[in-house]
Enzyme design. Structure first.
Site, PDB file in Angstrom:
ATOM      1  CE  LYS A   1      -3.927   2.070   2.458  1.00 58.67           C
ATOM      2  NZ  LYS A   1      -4.872   1.949   3.574  1.00 58.67           N
TER       3      LYS A   1
ATOM      4  CB  SER B   1      -8.158   3.820   2.704  1.00 59.89           C
ATOM      5  OG  SER B   1      -7.255   3.246   3.624  1.00 59.89           O
TER       6      SER B   1
ATOM      7  CB  SER C   1      -8.300   0.831   5.400  1.00 58.40           C
ATOM      8  OG  SER C   1      -8.936   2.059   5.586  1.00 58.40           O
TER       9      SER C   1
END
Lengths: 101, 466
Positions: free
Chosen positions: B70, B147, B172
């Protein structure tokens, strides 16, 4: 079940919002102020519910308990000056900033 | 799934071919917006090094495994922006501990995945200025969740061996896992080092994994979990072999169905799917009962957002055009310079959260909002702890809805957006490990939550979902 207490609802004013923006180092246009004010009032109105809860307990700054001693304060290898400045605007080994005087 | 591939690489098969295929595939699906940056050169170097280490007799538990990171997690020398325009151009001088552990274990870093700016969203649409939202791998007209949106998307979309490293503050990891039909494991707060993570909210952030197979999640979690001297909040609790719990069976496992998670606001279709999973666990010998967690149900969302925004607004104060990322011509005073850079490069949701967080910490409001939220967090943790006295895992749907189409999300107000996190913020606030298991590989997730440092029970429960 948690105990509830009575409280008054507080709303953010345009003046406070502009002050908060200045504190946050953000410049808001008049349109942004108008839009954020409506949104923040709705969100803060929703947050008000927590004021009704009686919580005579310690605050949890993190969710788990830490029982370890802090690490020893020992010097170790660190970035060189050149490396530390590699993501900045720099001159003569210093970060360059706007004029302060 | 990845274990077969890892064994082949460990036995001498060159991983370069699979890595090259990964980049071909990533290019073919470029329009899904799963990556902020791909790292073919770095991957080539790492693949060569893996071959050398294996030839030298090393055993590498993740030999040659393509791993995506990420974007909020630092990879040395690779642009790392946390999905924000304000950090464009920032190249970390070090690897996050989690990245270093993956490399040490033989993994190959293939790219950074897209996300809501700094993690500020649950649909992957609050991307930074100039970034594009990730599209759902099962239907590109729908969102991936967030997210860790790009992470969820590529994990489902790729046909190759792969595990994605995600990060969760309020849900997330499990949210995009559910929406993309993959497994997502968010560990206990402090189980995985946060060193090298661009913080959203320090007391809430956790790094975990997303994978097509639960065993793949387990393999990676066993590598990245554990004490790290660079992160004072990591635990010294031993890390079990998570994979050994997958086939343990659920006989005797005490599963508690959260009453409030099946109430109003959750799609009937989702409730039915999750109920079928619970019935299946019961048939295998798990004991099922219902529990109520009213404080979590009523207060977790406002408490979560108050704490998260308060911490975020202070964390983002350092992004001002001086030390990282974007710079601007040096005009005006320091205040004017900082304000110009921040105003230009932060997206709308980042600004909204900075404003709310700054307001909640202002003199006169701090005790009523921020401190009060931290105290209710204590009540929430106590409520969970009480339930875990008589239960091993809690079960609920992961998300209350299936992934919406982009147009529908755009119509939601910010508050309506925040309410979508209602099922995931509880365990995140309490720092509890939680796992989303896809039901029939569709975009519905069933979520299991366990007590602190009991991730193995999640793998046991997930293993029983067949």
């Amino acid at each position: 079940m948690v105990e509830r207490i009575a409280s008054e609802v507080e709303m953010i004013s345009e003046q406070t919002l502009r002050q908060v923006a200045a504190n946050s180092r953000l410049v808001l246009s008049d349109e942004e102020v108008k839009a954020f004010l409506v949104q923040l009032q709705e969100i803060l109105g929703f947050f008000e519910s927590i004021k009704n809860v009686r919580a005579d307990v310690p605050a949890s700054f993190i969710p788990v308990s830490l029982s370890r001693e802090p690490a020893d304060d020992v010097a170790r290898e660190c970035l060189s000056q050149q490396e530390a400045l590699s993501n900045t605007q720099s001159k003569n080994g210093y970060i360059k900033g706007p004029k302060s005087i | 799934m990845i274990q077969e591939y890892i064994k082949r690489v460990q036995s001498g098969e060159d991983c370069s071919e699979v890595i090259a295929k990964f980049f071909d595939e990533a290019k073919r699906i470029e329009n899904y917006n799963y990556f902020t940056v791909l790292t073919p050169e770095l991957a080539k170097e790492q693949a060569l090094l893996v071959s050398k280490r294996i030839k030298a007799g090393e055993f590498l538990p993740l030999a040659g495994l393509p791993v995506t990171i990420k974007d909020c997690i630092c990879v040395k020398g690779v642009e790392t922006t946390a999905g924000s325009d304000i950090l464009r151009g920032y190249k970390p001088l070090f690897n996050a501990s989690v990245v270093q552990r993956l490399i040490n274990a033989g993994a190959v870093i293939v790219g950074k995945t897209s996300q809501d700016e700094f993690g500020f969203g649950g649909f992957g649409i609050n991307t930074g200025v100039g970034f594009s939202p990730a599209k759902n791998p099962l239907d590109p007209s729908r969102v991936c969740g967030g997210s860790s949106s790009g992470c969820g998307g590529i994990t489902r979309k790729t046909s190759l061996a792969h595990v994605g490293i995600g990060e969760s503050t309020g849900g997330s990891i499990v949210n995009p896992a559910a929406f993309c039909g993959v497994f997502g494991l968010c560990p206990t707060y402090g189980r995985v080092s946060r060193y090298g993570l661009i913080d959203y909210a320090n007391s809430l952030d956790k790094i975990g994994s997303l994978a097509k197979d639960l065993g793949d999640c387990a393999s990676v979690m066993s590598v990245i979990s554990g004490f790290d001297e660079m992160d004072e909040t990591t635990s010294t609790c031993p890390v079990p072999d998570y994979g050994s719990f997958l086939a343990k069976g659920v006989k005797g496992l005490r599963v508690a169905r959260i009453k409030e998670a099946f109430g109003e606001g959750v799609d009937e279709h989702i409730k039915n799917k999750v109920h079928s999973v619970i019935t299946n666990l019961e048939k295998q010998g798990a004991s099922i009962r219902e529990v109520s967690i009213p404080v979590v149900a009523e207060y977790a969302v406002p408490v979560y957002y108050l704490i998260a925004m308060s911490e975020a607004s202070t964390n983002l104060a350092k992004f001002c055009g001086m030390r990282y990322g974007q710079h601007a011509p040096l005009k005006g005073s320091f205040d004017e310079y900082f304000s110009a850079v921040r105003t230009r490069h932060f997206g709308a949701e980042a600004k909204r959260r900075i404003l709310l967080g700054t307001f909640a910490r202002m003199a006169g409001y701090r005790d009523a909002y921020y401190l009060k939220a931290l105290k209710i967090r204590t009540l929430i943790i106590e409520e969970y702890k009480k339930v875990f006295c008589s239960s091993d895992v809690l079960v609920s749907p992961t998300m209350p809805v299936i992934p919406p189409v982009f147009e529908d999300v755009k119509r939601l107000t910010p508050l309506q957006n925040y309410m979508m996190d209602i099922l995931t913020v509880g365990p995140n606030l309490a720092g509890l490990p939680h796992l989303s298991v896809p039901v029939n590989k569709e975009w519905v997730g069933v979520m299991f939550t366990a007590d602190h440092y009991k991730e193995e029970l999640l793998f046991q429960a997930g293993g029983g979902c067949g």
